[in-house]
Write a protein that holds these residues in place. Structure first.
Motif, PDB file in Angstrom:
ATOM      1  N   LEU A   1      -1.850  -1.867  -5.180  1.00 43.42           N
ATOM      2  CA  LEU A   1      -2.968  -1.625  -4.268  1.00 43.42           C
ATOM      3  C   LEU A   1      -3.999  -2.737  -4.336  1.00 43.42           C
ATOM      4  O   LEU A   1      -4.594  -3.118  -3.315  1.00 43.42           O
TER       5      LEU A   1
ATOM      6  N   TRP B   1       0.843  -1.207   0.000  1.00 39.04           N
ATOM      7  CA  TRP B   1       0.000   0.000   0.000  1.00 39.04           C
ATOM      8  C   TRP B   1       0.878   1.258   0.000  1.00 39.04           C
ATOM      9  O   TRP B   1       0.650   2.188  -0.780  1.00 39.04           O
TER      10      TRP B   1
ATOM     11  N   CYS C   1      -7.047   0.952   1.116  1.00 42.04           N
ATOM     12  CA  CYS C   1      -6.868   0.489  -0.270  1.00 42.04           C
ATOM     13  C   CYS C   1      -7.936   1.058  -1.194  1.00 42.04           C
ATOM     14  O   CYS C   1      -7.626   1.494  -2.317  1.00 42.04           O
TER      15      CYS C   1
END
Length: 716
Positions: A599, A580, A618
């Motif tokens: 992601l 992330w 996310c």
């Protein structure tokens, strides 16, 4: 309102999935119909009655019957093992699938979530925390005018507008009433006995030769379902005639004595006494010792806590099997493991026997020691392939962890252990969405143990970290400053490095990236020198994020170090956070497509463990990458879905300064690209997808399965 944001399974009752075992709900047609009628006219219905009369089973059956009237969800909240009344709102929120991660009071978050919901909340076993249940119920009913509450309790809640349905014992024939076997089904007590007897002994048949015996048995047991089920289970080893003789000897009854002369709670007590007497000495001892567990437990826990002093460890399995055969202990399969539990009435009885045997303090200590060791093992193995295994296990053991913490914080001389357990659970509080509960236990422990100790230092930095993650940076700073000062007084390097790290994390969340980078680099070097892999991973992640959000090109190298560490450890949850942070760096570097790949990989890992916080991050970042890639419609829908997830965990991302710029930039771009009307419509479409649908769509786009209708999403 939408309950679309509910994350994870909680204790909800899915529409279309039976929650009551119809075979065990015998003779309750009238009460079932009456409870349904009451719910049409009253928003609070309480089922009352003695222990063992079947209130919980009746409530589950009512839920099955009325679920269509509550399109936003039917939710079961089990309260039997809850000892700390202060955790009632958190317990309800967790059962509703909410992640308690905001700085707001959980009760306020519940009110907001339920405000426009047509939901039914079932509060099961309220009697031991009656006042707290009454206060919370009254508050929720005022705040959420379309929700209803179905409670089970040995006495009414006493809330204005409450309708009370007394659940009676099952019907038994009168003492001088002649009856044929064919007419036995007209009496619910006989019908239940017959069903349970056939489960215990498949050859059992209710006929002329044993009918009168069974009638007398059910009459002596006063028609109480739990007592009848315990008795019927004995037919594995005894005949009905032997059962009756032993029961009458135990109760000191003549053949024509009618137990209706006794209060029903005394009848139940006597029948459980009788069941206890029919157990072997080893089974009796194990029954009493099992009462120290809250909720359920596995065989490993039973062997560790309950063996010794008269129970050899190698005999535990056979004793457990004996109690299961006698319906004292219930075995249920969870995630390829059998877990065992005592019904609450049976557990309370066992607890009394444990006190009588003088073993309660020792067993509580052993229970606490086992869970202390379990938590320490989980933390030591956190950065490993066992992350998901530990998350699942600690979720299953959450009620027992609460009991261990309560023991530590309510007994003299045990507070240091409470500090250690609560602090070592940092990853559990974070991943399970229990930030508020984590702070609850840490706050109690810190208040009770003001002495300068390493355990206090760890509790302070964990408490400060949880405060930051809840968006309460103002509360975090004094905790982290005290932690640093304490570390200097103790000359404890590990505590000092953690204080430095989370002061850097505080600066990061406040948007002071320059200060954050300096502190976090210092922490990285400290953790690396100490060989602390957990600390190193989290510090590298935070440093990657600080560099990424400030446009510092070192984010790529630091992020790779973090990712390499996670890959080397085969730690999927930690790896998702490294991905992330690297995804945000690539987005800031103008590479939205590559960022989106990372992601999506991170999102997939977080869905597996039900990490609401991580899923929200996310979804938010994927909206940013879509907007930057010129996919305005997709970006707006993802932003709408992300907002629902943020609300479900009680947090607004706008409260985090390090995310604010990215969100505002994306929102401005999408409004410009789509226009206000199309932007609003896309936002609403994203919100209507619900968590599962939005995550599937974010991962797979148009190839994702069609999302369920909006009205079903609350029960997904």
């Amino acid at each position: 309102m939408s309950a679309h944001g509910a994350i994870g399974t909680g204790s909800h009752l899915r529409r279309g999935t039976p929650v009551g075992d119809e075979s065990s709900l015998v003779g309750r047609r009238r009460q079932l119909a009456e409870a349904k009628r009451m719910l049409r006219h009253s928003r609070l219905v309480t089922l009352t009655g003695v222990g063992g009369v079947g209130k919980t089973k009746l409530a589950a059956a009512v839920a099955d019957e009325v679920r269509r009237a509550f399109p936003d969800g039917v939710w079961l909240v089990e309260l039997g093992t809850l000892e700390d009344e202060g955790l009632l709102p958190q317990t309800v929120a967790t059962a509703l699938g909410l992640r308690d991660q905001s700085a707001r009071h959980p009760e306020d978050m519940l009110c907001d979530h339920l405000r426009d919901a047509r939901s039914l909340v079932i509060l099961d076993n309220c009697e031991h925390i009656l006042d707290s249940c009454a206060a919370l119920t009254a508050h929720l009913l005022r705040a959420a005018p379309q929700m209803c509450v179905l409670a089970t309790s040995r006495q009414p809640l006493g809330v204005y507008g409450e309708s009370v349905l007394s659940v009676p014992a099952l019907a038994v024939p009168g003492p001088r009433q002649s009856l044929s076997p064919a007419a036995a089904d007209h009496y619910a007590a006989l019908k239940l006995f017959q069903r349970r007897a056939k489960e215990a002994s498949p050859d059992f048949t209710l006929g002329p030769e044993n009918l009168e015996t069974v009638i007398r048995l059910c009459r002596h047991l006063d028609g109480i379902p739990l007592a009848i089920e315990l008795a019927a289970a004995r037919l594995r080893t005894l005949t009905p005639q032997e059962l009756l003789r032993r029961l009458e000897e135990r109760l000191d009854l003549s053949a024509d004595h009618i137990t209706a002369d006794l209060p029903r709670h005394e009848t139940l007590r006597a029948s459980i006494d009788w069941s206890f007497d029919l157990c072997s000495p080893g089974e009796q001892r194990l029954w009493a010792r099992l009462s120290v567990f809250a909720g359920s437990c596995g065989l490993e826990e039973v062997e560790a806590v309950c063996s010794g002093d008269g129970i050899p460890e190698e005999h535990v399995l056979d004793l457990v099997a004996g109690l299961v055969d006698k319906s004292v202990l219930i075995g249920e399969e969870h995630a390829a493991q059998v877990r065992y539990r005592l019904l609450e009435t049976v557990r309370q009885y066992g607890a009394e026997r444990l006190v009588e045997a003088g073993e309660k303090p020792a067993l509580q200590q052993r229970h606490r020691d086992w869970y202390h060791q379990l938590v320490d093992r989980a933390e030591a193995e956190w950065l490993s392939p066992r992350q998901e295994t530990w998350l699942t296990r600690l979720q299953s053991e959450h009620a027992n962890i609460r009991t261990a913490l309560e023991f530590c914080l309510s007994r003299p001389g045990q507070t240091q252990a409470g500090l250690e357990i609560a602090a070592s659970l940092w990853f559990h509080w974070l991943c399970s969405g229990r930030l508020s509960e984590g702070r609850h236990w840490l706050g109690r422990a810190l208040a009770l143990a003001p002495e300068d100790t390493v355990a206090r230092g760890k509790a302070l930095w964990v408490d400060g970290w949880l405060s930051v993650l809840r968006g309460d940076t103002a509360s975090a700073l004094p905790q982290l400053a005290e932690c640093r000062a304490l570390a200097l007084r103790l000359r404890d390097t590990s505590t000092l490095v953690h204080a430095t790290q989370f002061l850097g994390g505080h600066a990061l969340y406040e948007g002071d990236f320059r200060q954050a980078i300096g502190l976090l680099r210092e922490a990285v070097e400290g953790h690396r020198a100490a060989g602390d892999r957990n600390g190193l991973m989290t510090a590298l992640y935070q440093l990657t994020l600080a560099c990424a959000m400030s446009g510092d090109p070192r984010a790529a190298d630091v992020g790779k170090q973090c990712l390499d560490l996670c890959n080397e450890a085969h730690a999927p949850w930690s790896r998702s956070y490294a991905l992330w942070a690297l995804g945000l760096h690539l987005w800031r570097q103008g590479e939205p497509s590559r960022a989106a790949e990372l992601l999506r990989d991170a999102l997939n890992a977080r869905r597996v463990v039900g990490d609401g916080w991580g899923i929200a991050l996310c979804m938010e970042a994927l909206a940013w990458t879509a907007a930057s890639a010129g996919e305005a419609e997709r970006g707006a829908r993802l932003l709408g879905a992300a907002e629902v997830v943020w609300r479900s965990i009680g947090i607004s991302q706008s409260g985090f300064r390090h995310l604010a710029a990215g969100h505002e930039t994306t929102e401005t771009r999408l409004r410009t690209d789509l226009g206000e009307r199309r932007y609003g419509a896309a936002l609403r479409r994203g919100a209507r997808m619900g968590l599962d649908g939005a995550a599937e769509w974010a991962l797979y786009g148009s190839s994702a399965p069609a999302p369920r209708p909006p009205q079903d999403s609350a029960t997904q």
